[in-house]
Design a protein around this motif. Structure first.
Motif, PDB file in Angstrom:
ATOM      1  N   GLY A  84       0.843  -1.190   0.000  1.00  0.00           N
ATOM      2  CA  GLY A  84       0.000   0.000   0.000  1.00  0.00           C
ATOM      3  C   GLY A  84       0.879   1.242   0.000  1.00  0.00           C
ATOM      4  O   GLY A  84       1.735   1.424  -0.864  1.00  0.00           O
ATOM      5  N   ASP A  85       0.667   2.104   0.984  1.00  0.00           N
ATOM      6  CA  ASP A  85       1.466   3.327   1.097  1.00  0.00           C
ATOM      7  C   ASP A  85       2.774   3.097   1.846  1.00  0.00           C
ATOM      8  O   ASP A  85       3.625   3.977   1.897  1.00  0.00           O
ATOM      9  CB  ASP A  85       0.664   4.408   1.836  1.00  0.00           C
ATOM     10  CG  ASP A  85      -0.574   4.820   1.055  1.00  0.00           C
ATOM     11  OD1 ASP A  85      -0.562   4.654  -0.175  1.00  0.00           O
ATOM     12  OD2 ASP A  85      -1.548   5.303   1.677  1.00  0.00           O
ATOM     13  N   THR A  86       2.942   1.923   2.429  1.00  0.00           N
ATOM     14  CA  THR A  86       4.130   1.617   3.224  1.00  0.00           C
ATOM     15  C   THR A  86       5.200   0.972   2.357  1.00  0.00           C
ATOM     16  O   THR A  86       4.936   0.008   1.643  1.00  0.00           O
ATOM     17  CB  THR A  86       3.771   0.662   4.375  1.00  0.00           C
ATOM     18  OG1 THR A  86       2.690   1.226   5.121  1.00  0.00           O
ATOM     19  CG2 THR A  86       4.956   0.439   5.282  1.00  0.00           C
ATOM     20  N   VAL A  87       6.403   1.541   2.435  1.00  0.00           N
ATOM     21  CA  VAL A  87       7.558   0.967   1.730  1.00  0.00           C
ATOM     22  C   VAL A  87       8.640   0.707   2.763  1.00  0.00           C
ATOM     23  O   VAL A  87       9.059   1.621   3.488  1.00  0.00           O
ATOM     24  CB  VAL A  87       8.085   1.922   0.634  1.00  0.00           C
ATOM     25  CG1 VAL A  87       9.332   1.336  -0.015  1.00  0.00           C
ATOM     26  CG2 VAL A  87       7.017   2.193  -0.401  1.00  0.00           C
ATOM     27  N   ILE A  88       9.071  -0.534   2.847  1.00  0.00           N
ATOM     28  CA  ILE A  88      10.153  -0.907   3.771  1.00  0.00           C
ATOM     29  C   ILE A  88      11.364  -1.264   2.929  1.00  0.00           C
ATOM     30  O   ILE A  88      11.288  -2.139   2.063  1.00  0.00           O
ATOM     31  CB  ILE A  88       9.750  -2.104   4.660  1.00  0.00           C
ATOM     32  CG1 ILE A  88       8.521  -1.759   5.485  1.00  0.00           C
ATOM     33  CG2 ILE A  88      10.916  -2.517   5.549  1.00  0.00           C
ATOM     34  CD1 ILE A  88       7.942  -2.930   6.256  1.00  0.00           C
ATOM     35  N   GLU A  89      12.475  -0.581   3.191  1.00  0.00           N
ATOM     36  CA  GLU A  89      13.708  -0.846   2.453  1.00  0.00           C
ATOM     37  C   GLU A  89      14.654  -1.654   3.331  1.00  0.00           C
ATOM     38  O   GLU A  89      14.883  -1.313   4.486  1.00  0.00           O
ATOM     39  CB  GLU A  89      14.379   0.461   2.039  1.00  0.00           C
ATOM     40  CG  GLU A  89      13.548   1.262   1.067  1.00  0.00           C
ATOM     41  CD  GLU A  89      14.213   2.566   0.671  1.00  0.00           C
ATOM     42  OE1 GLU A  89      15.262   2.917   1.256  1.00  0.00           O
ATOM     43  OE2 GLU A  89      13.682   3.242  -0.222  1.00  0.00           O
ATOM     44  N   ARG A  90      15.196  -2.714   2.771  1.00  0.00           N
ATOM     45  CA  ARG A  90      16.158  -3.555   3.486  1.00  0.00           C
ATOM     46  C   ARG A  90      17.461  -3.584   2.691  1.00  0.00           C
ATOM     47  O   ARG A  90      17.588  -4.330   1.716  1.00  0.00           O
ATOM     48  CB  ARG A  90      15.638  -4.978   3.614  1.00  0.00           C
ATOM     49  CG  ARG A  90      14.340  -5.088   4.346  1.00  0.00           C
ATOM     50  CD  ARG A  90      14.584  -5.455   5.771  1.00  0.00           C
ATOM     51  NE  ARG A  90      13.320  -5.878   6.363  1.00  0.00           N
ATOM     52  CZ  ARG A  90      12.880  -5.414   7.501  1.00  0.00           C
ATOM     53  NH1 ARG A  90      13.570  -4.540   8.174  1.00  0.00           N
ATOM     54  NH2 ARG A  90      11.736  -5.837   7.986  1.00  0.00           N
ATOM     55  N   PRO A  91      18.444  -2.795   3.099  1.00  0.00           N
ATOM     56  CA  PRO A  91      19.738  -2.841   2.391  1.00  0.00           C
ATOM     57  C   PRO A  91      20.485  -4.126   2.728  1.00  0.00           C
ATOM     58  O   PRO A  91      20.329  -4.693   3.807  1.00  0.00           O
ATOM     59  CB  PRO A  91      20.483  -1.612   2.927  1.00  0.00           C
ATOM     60  CG  PRO A  91      19.827  -1.283   4.215  1.00  0.00           C
ATOM     61  CD  PRO A  91      18.412  -1.784   4.145  1.00  0.00           C
ATOM     62  N   TYR A  92      21.269  -4.593   1.763  1.00  0.00           N
ATOM     63  CA  TYR A  92      22.063  -5.801   1.979  1.00  0.00           C
ATOM     64  C   TYR A  92      23.295  -5.447   2.809  1.00  0.00           C
ATOM     65  O   TYR A  92      23.892  -4.386   2.623  1.00  0.00           O
ATOM     66  CB  TYR A  92      22.531  -6.409   0.658  1.00  0.00           C
ATOM     67  CG  TYR A  92      21.423  -6.714  -0.322  1.00  0.00           C
ATOM     68  CD1 TYR A  92      20.143  -7.022   0.102  1.00  0.00           C
ATOM     69  CD2 TYR A  92      21.664  -6.703  -1.683  1.00  0.00           C
ATOM     70  CE1 TYR A  92      19.130  -7.301  -0.797  1.00  0.00           C
ATOM     71  CE2 TYR A  92      20.656  -6.989  -2.593  1.00  0.00           C
ATOM     72  CZ  TYR A  92      19.389  -7.284  -2.135  1.00  0.00           C
ATOM     73  OH  TYR A  92      18.404  -7.562  -3.028  1.00  0.00           O
ATOM     74  N   ALA A  93      23.675  -6.335   3.703  1.00  0.00           N
ATOM     75  CA  ALA A  93      24.890  -6.134   4.487  1.00  0.00           C
ATOM     76  C   ALA A  93      26.106  -6.247   3.566  1.00  0.00           C
ATOM     77  O   ALA A  93      26.054  -6.875   2.507  1.00  0.00           O
ATOM     78  CB  ALA A  93      24.975  -7.173   5.603  1.00  0.00           C
TER      79      ALA A  93
END
Length: 156
Positions: free
Chosen positions: A95-104
């Motif tokens: 939806g309106d939520t964006v979660i970013e997970r950068p790689y280690a």
């Protein structure tokens, strides 16, 4: 006077016993130090690989949990959700939520038979099935099954 003489005799005996004790020889001390240093080297050379393997495993399980989160969000909110795999991160779009997970650093997530995007419809079914590989010092394959949407993590 008799008790004073006996005390002096006792002190002399203690003094003689203390003088008879010998310390460790130089060779014995060096042997103990070399054994201790060898054990410490063995312990500290195995710690970094163990840490790196743990980091890869944690990223793989985090990705699995994020896939399940996207699926459950699609079901509960009755809207499409997606996961976008990019070069240095992946994003969960719900939806309106964006979660970013950068790689280690030193880790990569590479779609194998899955495209660079995974979408879930309103019923929680994925648009495609396939495999994603999490690579570092170890490798984990994450398989998403088409239809059921089940997720399996396997070490390679």
């Amino acid at each position: 006077m008799g008790s004073t003489l006996s005390l002096l005799a006792e002190k002399l005996r203690l003094n003689i016993k203390l003088n008879e004790e010998e310390g460790f020889a130089l060779l014995e001390s060096l042997l103990v130090l070399s054994l201790a240093s060898t054990l410490l080297i063995a312990v500290f050379t195995t710690l970094p690989p163990a840490y790196d393997n743990t980091a890869v495993r944690q990223v793989a399980w985090q990705l699995k949990n994020d896939i399940l989160l996207a699926q459950q969000t699609a079901i509960s909110s009755h809207q499409r959700t997606k996961i976008l795999f990019q070069r240095k991160e992946y994003q969960l779009v719900m939806g309106d939520t964006v979660i970013e997970r950068p790689y280690a650093k030193g880790l990569s997530i590479e779609p194998q038979t899955l495209k660079d995007r995974l979408e879930f419809n309103e019923k929680g079914h994925p648009n495609a099935g396939g495999t994603i590989r999490v690579k570092g010092h170890a490798a984990y394959d994450i398989t998403i099954y088409l239809g059921s949407g089940r997720v399996n993590v396997e070490r390679k």
